[in-house]
Design a protein around this motif. Structure first.
Motif, PDB file in Angstrom:
ATOM      1  N   VAL A 247       0.830  -1.203   0.000  1.00  0.00           N
ATOM      2  CA  VAL A 247       0.000   0.000   0.000  1.00  0.00           C
ATOM      3  C   VAL A 247       0.867   1.258   0.000  1.00  0.00           C
ATOM      4  N   SER A 248       1.867   1.282   0.882  1.00  0.00           N
ATOM      5  CA  SER A 248       2.621   2.522   1.085  1.00  0.00           C
ATOM      6  C   SER A 248       3.474   2.892  -0.121  1.00  0.00           C
ATOM      7  N   ILE A 249       4.022   1.913  -0.862  1.00  0.00           N
ATOM      8  CA  ILE A 249       4.842   2.265  -2.022  1.00  0.00           C
ATOM      9  C   ILE A 249       3.986   2.900  -3.109  1.00  0.00           C
ATOM     10  N   PHE A 250       2.737   2.437  -3.218  1.00  0.00           N
ATOM     11  CA  PHE A 250       1.796   3.037  -4.168  1.00  0.00           C
ATOM     12  C   PHE A 250       1.519   4.491  -3.768  1.00  0.00           C
ATOM     13  N   LEU A 251       1.235   4.704  -2.490  1.00  0.00           N
ATOM     14  CA  LEU A 251       0.977   6.053  -1.986  1.00  0.00           C
ATOM     15  C   LEU A 251       2.233   6.912  -2.091  1.00  0.00           C
ATOM     16  N   PHE A 252       3.363   6.304  -1.812  1.00  0.00           N
ATOM     17  CA  PHE A 252       4.660   6.970  -1.850  1.00  0.00           C
ATOM     18  C   PHE A 252       4.919   7.594  -3.215  1.00  0.00           C
ATOM     19  N   MET A 253       4.814   6.783  -4.268  1.00  0.00           N
ATOM     20  CA  MET A 253       5.108   7.263  -5.615  1.00  0.00           C
ATOM     21  C   MET A 253       4.032   8.227  -6.119  1.00  0.00           C
ATOM     22  N   THR A 254       2.781   7.989  -5.722  1.00  0.00           N
ATOM     23  CA  THR A 254       1.717   8.917  -6.097  1.00  0.00           C
ATOM     24  C   THR A 254       1.984  10.293  -5.521  1.00  0.00           C
ATOM     25  N   ALA A 255       2.345  10.320  -4.239  1.00  0.00           N
ATOM     26  CA  ALA A 255       2.573  11.597  -3.568  1.00  0.00           C
ATOM     27  C   ALA A 255       3.768  12.346  -4.152  1.00  0.00           C
ATOM     28  N   VAL A 256       4.840  11.635  -4.418  1.00  0.00           N
ATOM     29  CA  VAL A 256       6.047  12.274  -4.946  1.00  0.00           C
ATOM     30  C   VAL A 256       5.800  12.884  -6.323  1.00  0.00           C
ATOM     31  N   SER A 257       5.022  12.198  -7.155  1.00  0.00           N
ATOM     32  CA  SER A 257       4.825  12.656  -8.531  1.00  0.00           C
ATOM     33  C   SER A 257       3.682  13.655  -8.692  1.00  0.00           C
ATOM     34  N   THR A 258       2.782  13.708  -7.737  1.00  0.00           N
ATOM     35  CA  THR A 258       1.593  14.555  -7.864  1.00  0.00           C
ATOM     36  C   THR A 258       1.897  16.038  -8.108  1.00  0.00           C
ATOM     37  N   PRO A 259       2.794  16.677  -7.332  1.00  0.00           N
ATOM     38  CA  PRO A 259       3.056  18.107  -7.579  1.00  0.00           C
ATOM     39  C   PRO A 259       3.580  18.386  -8.985  1.00  0.00           C
ATOM     40  N   LEU A 260       4.438  17.505  -9.487  1.00  0.00           N
ATOM     41  CA  LEU A 260       4.988  17.698 -10.833  1.00  0.00           C
ATOM     42  C   LEU A 260       3.881  17.612 -11.876  1.00  0.00           C
ATOM     43  N   TYR A 261       3.013  16.612 -11.759  1.00  0.00           N
ATOM     44  CA  TYR A 261       1.905  16.474 -12.703  1.00  0.00           C
ATOM     45  C   TYR A 261       0.970  17.682 -12.636  1.00  0.00           C
ATOM     46  N   GLY A 262       0.743  18.184 -11.425  1.00  0.00           N
ATOM     47  CA  GLY A 262      -0.135  19.344 -11.274  1.00  0.00           C
ATOM     48  C   GLY A 262       0.406  20.568 -11.995  1.00  0.00           C
ATOM     49  N   LYS A 263       1.700  20.798 -11.863  1.00  0.00           N
ATOM     50  CA  LYS A 263       2.319  21.939 -12.539  1.00  0.00           C
ATOM     51  C   LYS A 263       2.331  21.736 -14.048  1.00  0.00           C
ATOM     52  N   LEU A 264       2.616  20.511 -14.483  1.00  0.00           N
ATOM     53  CA  LEU A 264       2.598  20.221 -15.919  1.00  0.00           C
ATOM     54  C   LEU A 264       1.196  20.411 -16.492  1.00  0.00           C
ATOM     55  N   ALA A 265       0.170  20.038 -15.712  1.00  0.00           N
ATOM     56  CA  ALA A 265      -1.210  20.210 -16.181  1.00  0.00           C
ATOM     57  C   ALA A 265      -1.541  21.685 -16.367  1.00  0.00           C
ATOM     58  N   ASP A 266      -1.004  22.539 -15.502  1.00  0.00           N
ATOM     59  CA  ASP A 266      -1.211  23.982 -15.649  1.00  0.00           C
ATOM     60  C   ASP A 266      -0.370  24.558 -16.779  1.00  0.00           C
ATOM     61  N   SER A 267       0.777  23.943 -17.063  1.00  0.00           N
ATOM     62  CA  SER A 267       1.727  24.496 -18.027  1.00  0.00           C
ATOM     63  C   SER A 267       1.497  24.012 -19.451  1.00  0.00           C
ATOM     64  N   ILE A 268       1.378  22.698 -19.651  1.00  0.00           N
ATOM     65  CA  ILE A 268       1.282  22.167 -21.016  1.00  0.00           C
ATOM     66  C   ILE A 268      -0.119  21.660 -21.356  1.00  0.00           C
TER      67      ILE A 268
END
Length: 483
Positions: A48-69
Motif C-alpha cells: 500500500v505505502s509504495i503506491f501512496l509513496f510514488m503517487t505523492a512524490v509525482s503529484t506536484p509535478l503532474y499538477g504543474k505540468l497540467a497547468d503548463s502544457i
C-alpha cells in the motif's frame, strides 16, 4: 478548434475514478490472501505505502505540468502508466515484484487522480462543481460496493493476480475517450519548467516519506542523515521557489490560513481513512473468520455514505461555514473511532456496518470540502497546482499513517508473541486469512486472534490521535480568524 464533449469526457473521468477506486478496495480485500500466499505479513504495508509513496512524490509535478502544457497530455500519460502498472502487478510472483510494479502504478495514479479533478474544475462552474465532485465520488462508492464481491470471487475462484488485470480494459476505454473527445487550447503558461524546484521537491518528499515509512527500523545515524537531508532540501526548495519565475508550487498558496488549515486536516483524515479501510478486512477475516467477500463488505457502508457526505457537503458549508462543518464531521469520526476502541472480541457484524456508515459520511464530507476549498482559494492559473497539493496531502497523510500503523501493529504483535512462545510469526501470517486459518491447530486459534485483536486496537488508538490533532488544527484556525 473542436469543442470538448463535456458529457463523454466526464464519463471518462468517472471511469478512471472507478478504475482507481476498485483497485484500492479489491487490493484491501485480497491482501490477507496475498500475505498468506507470499508470506509477507511484516512487509504487507509496503504494498500500500509504495503506491501512496510514488503517487505523492509525482503529484506536484503532474499538477504543474497540467497547468503548463495542458490537462490532456498529462492525463493520458497517467492513464497509460496506471494500466501498464496494473498489468505488471497481475504478473507478480513474489512480494518484491508486486511492490516494484506498484511503483509504476503509483506514478500513473499521481497524474490520474489530481488531473481528473482539475479537468472537472475546468468543465463546470463553481455551482455545479461540488455536485460533479459528489457524483464522481458516487462512482467511487459504486466501485467500493462491487469490489468486495468481485474481489472475493476472484480470490476464492481464480487467483489474486486477477484483481489487478480488471483495470486494463477500463483504462484503455477511458484513454480512447479522452483522446477523441477532450479538446483544449494549446496554452502554455511557462516555456521553462522549474527544474531546480522540482528536483529539490522530489528530494524533500522522497527523504521525508522514506523516513516515515521506515520509522522505527532505521539506525540512529541513518535517521540523523535523512533528517538533515529533509531540512536542507526544505530550505533549498523554499529559497528556489521564492525566486523562481514560474515555481512548481507557488508559496503564496501556503500563506492563506484557510488553505493551509483544510489541507493539514486533509493530511490527517486521509490517514484515518486508510487505517479504517485497510485494517477492517483483516479484522473481519482474522478475528471473525469471515470470507474475503464478507470482509470486504464490512467497509461497503463507508463507501456508500461517502457519496452521501460528498453530495450534502455543499449545503452544509453554505449553512454552517467551513470551520463549524469540519468540527461536526470530526466529532462524528471521534464517536466512530471510540466504538472501534471499546468493542469486544466477539462483536456482531452489523456494529462494524454502523461504524462504517458514520465514518463514510464524515470522510466524504471532509475530503470533498477540502478539495473544493483548495480550488476556490487560489488564482485560476494555479487550480491544477492547488488540486495536486490537496492530493499530495492525502497521499502524504496516508503514507505517514500507514507507516505509523505498521509500526504500532508489528510492535504489539511482537510483544504479544513474546508472551506466548507456542505462537509464531508464521501462524500470524495464516490467522489473517480465513482460508489459511483452517490449517492451524484449533487450540491455538483463540490465542492468535487475541494477539491480532490487541494489535488492531493499537491501530485505532493511532487513528484517534490523528482525529484529535485535526480538531486542534480546526480550533486554532478559528482562534486566528477572530484575532
Amino acid at each position: 478548434m473542436k469543442k470538448t464533449n463535456v458529457s463523454i469526457v466526464t464519463l471518462a473521468i468517472f471511469m478512471t475514478t472507478f478504475m482507481t477506486a476498485i483497485e484500492g478496495t479489491i487490493v484491501s480485500t485480497a491482501m490477507p490472501t496475498i500475505v498468506s500466499d507470499l508470506n509477507g505479513l511484516e512487509i504487507m504495508n509496503w504494498v500500500v505505502s509504495i503506491f501512496l509513496f510514488m503517487t505523492a512524490v509525482s503529484t506536484p509535478l503532474y499538477g504543474k505540468l497540467a497547468d503548463s502544457i495542458g490537462r490532456k497530455p498529462v492525463f493520458l500519460f497517467g492513464i497509460a502508466l496506471f494500466v501498464i502498472g496494473s498489468a505488471l502487478c497481475g504478473q507478480a510472483h513474489n512480494m518484491l515484484e508486486l511492490i516494484l510494479f506498484r511503483v509504476i502504478q503509483g506514478l500513473g495514479s499521481g497524474a490520474v487522480q489530481p488531473v481528473a479533478m482539475t479537468i472537472i474544475a475546468d468543465l463546470y462552474t463553481l455551482k455545479k462543481r461540488t455536485k460533479m465532485l459528489g457524483l464522481n465520488s458516487g462512482f467511487w462508492g459504486v466501485a467500493s460496493v462491487i469490489a468486495p464481491l468481485l474481489g472475493g470471487f476472484i480470490v476464492q475462484n481464480l487467483s489474486w493476480h486477477w484483481v489487478f488485470y480488471i483495470n486494463v480494459p477500463i483504462g484503455l476505454v477511458a484513454f480512447l475517450l479522452v483522446i477523441f473527445f477532450l479538446h483544449e487550447s494549446k496554452t502554455k503558461t511557462s516555456s521553462k519548467l522549474d527544474i531546480k524546484g522540482t528536483c529539490w521537491l522530489i528530494v524533500l518528499l522522497l527523504s521525508l516519506m522514506y523516513v516515515l515509512q521506515e520509522l522505527g527500523s532505521l539506525n540512529w545515524l541513518l535517521t540523523a542523515l535523512l533528517l538533515l537531508l529533509i531540512i536542507v532540501s526544505a530550505i533549498a526548495f523554499y529559497h528556489v521557489e521564492r525566486n523562481a519565475e514560474d515555481p512548481i508550487m507557488p508559496l503564496s498558496m501556503l500563506k492563506g490560513k484557510e488553505f493551509l488549515a483544510v489541507n493539514l486536516i486533509t493530511l490527517f483524515i486521509a490517514g484515518v481513512v486508510i487505517g479504517f479501510e485497510f485494517y477492517i478486512p483483516t479484522w473481519m477475516q482474522g478475528i471473525k473468520g469471515t470470507s474475503a467477500t464478507v470482509a470486504g463488505f464490512a467497509v461497503t457502508p463507508s463507501s456508500v455514505m461517502w457519496v452521501v457526505g460528498s453530495f450534502l457537503i455543499g449545503g452544509l458549508l453554505s449553512r454552517f461555514g467551513v470551520k463549524k462543518t469540519f468540527f461536526g464531521m470530526l466529532t462524528v469520526l471521534i464517536v466512530a473511532d471510540c466504538f472501534l476502541l471499546i468493542v469486544p472480541l466477539h462483536t456482531p457484524f452489523w456494529v462494524f456496518c454502523l461504524i462504517a456508515t458514520m465514518n463514510g459520511f464524515a470522510f466524504g464530507a471532509i475530503l470533498t470540502a477540502s478539495q473544493v476549498r483548495s480550488q476556490i482559494l487560489v488564482a485560476p492559473e494555479n487550480v491544477g497546482v492547488a488540486t495536486s497539493f490537496n492530493t499530495l496531502m492525502r497521499y502524504l497523510g496516508q503514507t505517514m499513517m500507514v507507516s505509523i500503523y505498521g509500526i504500532t501493529f508489528n510492535t504489539i504483535v511482537a510483544q504479544q508473541l513474546a508472551k506466548h512462545p507456542q505462537l509464531t510469526q508464521g501462524m500470524m501470517n495464516k490467522i489473517v486469512s480465513s482460508v489459511k486459518a483452517k490449517e492451524l491447530a484449533a487450540n491455538l486459534v483463540p490465542q492468535l486472534r487475541q494477539v491480532l485483536f490487541s494489535a488492531l486496537k493499537g491501530v485505532y488508538v493511532v487513528s484517534m490521535v490523528a482525529i484529535v490533532i485535526s480538531l486542534l488544527i480546526n480550533f486554532s484556525y478559528q482562534r486566528r480568524q477572530k484575532n
